[in-house]
Design a protein around this motif. Structure first.
Motif, PDB file in Angstrom:
ATOM      1  N   LEU A  74      -7.052   9.425  -3.352  1.00 26.51           N
ATOM      2  CA  LEU A  74      -6.182  10.592  -3.185  1.00 26.51           C
ATOM      3  C   LEU A  74      -4.715  10.287  -3.472  1.00 26.51           C
ATOM      4  N   THR A  75      -4.383   9.034  -3.789  1.00 33.06           N
ATOM      5  CA  THR A  75      -2.995   8.664  -4.063  1.00 33.06           C
ATOM      6  C   THR A  75      -2.504   9.317  -5.344  1.00 33.06           C
ATOM      7  N   ARG A  76      -1.259   9.814  -5.296  1.00 33.91           N
ATOM      8  CA  ARG A  76      -0.625  10.476  -6.435  1.00 33.91           C
ATOM      9  C   ARG A  76       0.426   9.559  -7.062  1.00 33.91           C
ATOM     10  N   PHE A  77       0.685   9.800  -8.363  1.00 38.59           N
ATOM     11  CA  PHE A  77       1.634   8.984  -9.112  1.00 38.59           C
ATOM     12  C   PHE A  77       2.686   9.866  -9.784  1.00 38.59           C
ATOM     13  N   THR A  78       3.842   9.264 -10.044  1.00 34.80           N
ATOM     14  CA  THR A  78       4.874   9.946 -10.820  1.00 34.80           C
ATOM     15  C   THR A  78       5.650   8.927 -11.626  1.00 34.80           C
ATOM     16  N   ASP A 116       2.474   7.482  -4.060  1.00 36.56           N
ATOM     17  CA  ASP A 116       2.787   7.946  -2.705  1.00 36.56           C
ATOM     18  C   ASP A 116       2.032   7.162  -1.642  1.00 36.56           C
ATOM     19  N   GLY A 117       1.257   6.156  -2.055  1.00 40.43           N
ATOM     20  CA  GLY A 117       0.489   5.382  -1.097  1.00 40.43           C
ATOM     21  C   GLY A 117      -0.303   4.289  -1.789  1.00 40.43           C
ATOM     22  N   HIS A 143      13.271  12.087 -10.013  1.00 42.52           N
ATOM     23  CA  HIS A 143      13.493  13.267  -9.182  1.00 42.52           C
ATOM     24  C   HIS A 143      12.355  13.483  -8.188  1.00 42.52           C
ATOM     25  N   ASP A 144      11.169  12.975  -8.515  1.00 39.88           N
ATOM     26  CA  ASP A 144      10.014  13.160  -7.630  1.00 39.88           C
ATOM     27  C   ASP A 144       9.990  12.182  -6.460  1.00 39.88           C
TER      28      ASP A 144
END
Length: 229
Positions: free
Chosen positions: A132-136, A125-126, A140-141
């Motif tokens: 603090l960056t999130r992953f997927t 997401d960044g 669908h996310d």
């Protein structure tokens, strides 16, 4: 080529490299993850401190590993990283890559081409170096994970009421280990002269029909000593 007009699962992804690296990339038929590619680069445009941070930052979803174990793509052109490169050229910063963004070539593909090819990937997401960056790894996310309106904005600097814009603009699509060039849909350069230079490289590599477009709006193009107006 506008991501804000495409569904997230078909979003464009963009990797850039110096044009002098293209012969070796074309010869190998692939892009290679940051952790393995250094010895193959003729011109390394990345900052040493950032690359070091990416070697220490873990990806929190399968296939896991470190960020440097992936080939990085952005969802938006004119990234903060490219801005840094352009500014360091403009300001003639010491101990940095000096050539600016003009010699950089975008290799463009899309999320669906990578997913349909069965390659292992993750999205962020960044900025992947930020804690603090999130992953997927889920298609669908992507709709909620990435700030798609921000991907379409020309001005992405932080604002008093939103001090996280720069980090979010650096959302990435990461392809594990390597990315085959047959998934590239086209190349983007800044000027007609760079287009002809790249076409010569492509012809020499046996890829004369590869699509190359000139898009100066994807670049900053600052000259050394340029003063902002």
């Amino acid at each position: 080529m506008n991501n804000w007009a495409r569904p997230p699962e078909r979003a464009l992804i963009m990797h850039f490299t110096h044009i002098t690296n293209m012969p070796a990339i074309l010869a190998s038929g692939r892009l290679i993850a940051d952790s393995s590619v250094a010895a193959l680069l003729v011109t390394n445009v990345g900052a040493t401190d950032i690359k070091a941070a990416r070697r220490q930052r873990r990806v929190s979803c399968p296939p896991f590993g470190m960020v440097a174990d992936y080939v990085p793509f952005y969802f938006a052109q004119r990234s903060p990283m490219m801005y840094r490169i352009a500014c360091e050229h403009r300001d003639q910063a010491a101990d940095r890559y000096p050539g600016g963004d003009d010699p950089l070539v975008y290799l463009v593909s899309s999320v669906d081409r990578v997913h349909d090819a069965g390659l292992a990937w993750a999205a962020s997401d960044g900025n992947c170096a930020a804690s603090l960056t999130r992953f997927t790894r889920s298609l669908h996310d992507l709709a909620e994970l990435v700030d798609w309106p921000l991907m379409g904005e020309e001005i992405w600097k932080n604002l008093p009421d939103d001090r996280d814009r720069v980090r979010r603009r650096m959302a990435e699509f990461l392809v594990h280990r390597e990315f085959p060039l047959d998934l590239v849909t086209g190349y983007v350069v800044r000027t007609p002269s760079r287009k002809e230079e790249l076409r010569q490289v492509l012809r020499s590599a046996g890829a004369p029909r590869a699509y190359v477009d000139v898009r100066p709006s994807w670049y900053y193009g600052y000259a050394p000593g340029e003063v902002s107006k």
